[in-house]
Design a protein around this motif. Structure first.
Motif, PDB file in Angstrom:
ATOM      1  N   ALA A  39       0.829  -1.213   0.000  1.00 22.70           N
ATOM      2  CA  ALA A  39       0.000   0.000   0.000  1.00 22.70           C
ATOM      3  C   ALA A  39       0.861   1.260   0.000  1.00 22.70           C
ATOM      4  O   ALA A  39       0.519   2.264  -0.632  1.00 22.70           O
ATOM      5  CB  ALA A  39      -0.930  -0.011   1.216  1.00 22.70           C
ATOM      6  N   CYS A  53       2.153   1.821  -3.560  1.00 15.76           N
ATOM      7  CA  CYS A  53       1.055   2.288  -4.404  1.00 15.76           C
ATOM      8  C   CYS A  53       0.743   3.757  -4.129  1.00 15.76           C
ATOM      9  O   CYS A  53       0.566   4.558  -5.055  1.00 15.76           O
ATOM     10  CB  CYS A  53      -0.191   1.440  -4.173  1.00 15.76           C
ATOM     11  SG  CYS A  53      -0.094  -0.249  -4.805  1.00 15.76           S
ATOM     12  N   ASN A  93      -7.042  -3.671  -8.782  1.00 17.79           N
ATOM     13  CA  ASN A  93      -6.195  -3.668  -7.598  1.00 17.79           C
ATOM     14  C   ASN A  93      -5.401  -2.363  -7.568  1.00 17.79           C
ATOM     15  O   ASN A  93      -5.309  -1.643  -8.569  1.00 17.79           O
ATOM     16  CB  ASN A  93      -5.260  -4.888  -7.596  1.00 17.79           C
ATOM     17  CG  ASN A  93      -4.419  -4.971  -8.862  1.00 17.79           C
ATOM     18  OD1 ASN A  93      -3.388  -4.333  -8.972  1.00 17.79           O
ATOM     19  ND2 ASN A  93      -4.879  -5.763  -9.835  1.00 17.79           N
ATOM     20  N   GLY A  94      -4.850  -2.070  -6.398  1.00 20.19           N
ATOM     21  CA  GLY A  94      -4.149  -0.814  -6.206  1.00 20.19           C
ATOM     22  C   GLY A  94      -2.938  -0.655  -7.096  1.00 20.19           C
ATOM     23  O   GLY A  94      -2.644   0.448  -7.574  1.00 20.19           O
TER      24      GLY A  94
END
Length: 259
Positions: free
Chosen positions: A39, A42, A99-100
């Protein structure tokens, strides 16, 4: 007095760069500590892509090279960080194209195209070197999107198949499907914006995909020799038919453009 505007602009650019660095550090630290490193990467890629777009707009409106340089710096940082999202330890289970990582990379590619387009269409506000850089970035966008789609399809298909032989066949077929869809999209954009080089690249990618489908993909399947010969024949017919259809459509579109 003549130096004051330049000093002021340099100070503003320096403050913006410092703010971006601090925000990158805070975002990476918070997401990496509280959520995951996936995360965090990203978030950092998205942040720098948005910053590159903002700096580019500022450079266009203010006719300022330092702001455009900051946009290029942010964009370069984004493109260097992108490959880390496919590294070991990142998200293993994910939904393809939802998705991220894919969203972050698409934003980075979009920022690359937007910045290149801005440099090309800025007119007298940019130099010849910047306009050449803009054209390079636009072509780089096509390559980057091709790599992102290929990596996404390859990783997803590989994780879905448990058997190694099945995984190999699934990944190769996923690449072929992704390349075909991308070739069609580039062909449509080439006709829409009257970009003949883009249409030729799309045809080349389609030919490569057909060749890969016959030579590589079908090699993973145990079939009779007659079926392989038939596959080569069908692939040849498709390429000839597609080339003929392309020239017919191109002549029709050119006639409409002239009118």
């Amino acid at each position: 007095q003549r130096m004051e505007p330049r000093v002021g602009e340099g100070a503003r650019c320096g403050a913006a760069l410092l703010l971006l660095l601090v925000t990158n550090f805070e975002l990476f630290y918070c997401l990496g500590f509280r959520v995951s490193h996936y995360a965090a990467w990203c978030g950092v890629v998205v942040l720098n892509a948005v910053a590159a777009a903002g700096f580019a707009v500022a450079g266009r409106r203010l006719s300022s090279f330092p702001w455009r340089f900051l946009a290029l710096l942010s964009l370069g940082t984004t493109l260097l960080m992108g490959p880390w999202l496919f590294g070991p330890g990142m998200e293993r289970e994910f939904v393809i194209f939802a998705n991220g990582r894919f969203v972050a990379l698409v934003l980075a590619v979009a920022a690359t195209f937007a910045f290149g387009r801005l440099l090309v269409t800025a007119g007298e506000h940019t130099s010849d070197g910047e306009r050449k850089l803009g054209r390079f970035l636009q072509w780089l966008t096509a390559l980057l999107m091709f790599l992102v789609l290929s990596a996404e399809a390859w990783l997803y298909s590989k994780q879905q198949a448990a058997d190694p032989q099945q995984a190999r066949f699934a990944t190769q077929m996923a690449l072929s499907v992704s390349w075909s869809v991308y070739a069609v999209a580039m062909l449509a954009l080439g006709f829409r914006f009257r970009l003949r080089p883009l249409r030729l690249v799309a045809l080349g990618l389609f030919a490569i995909t057909v060749g890969k489908l016959v030579i590589v993909d079908l090699a993973a399947v145990e079939q009779e020799q007659v079926f392989r010969i038939l596959s080569f024949f069908v692939a040849g017919v498709l390429m000839i038919g597609g080339s003929f259809l392309y020239h017919r459509v191109e002549k029709l579109m050119e006639k409409q453009w002239e009118e």
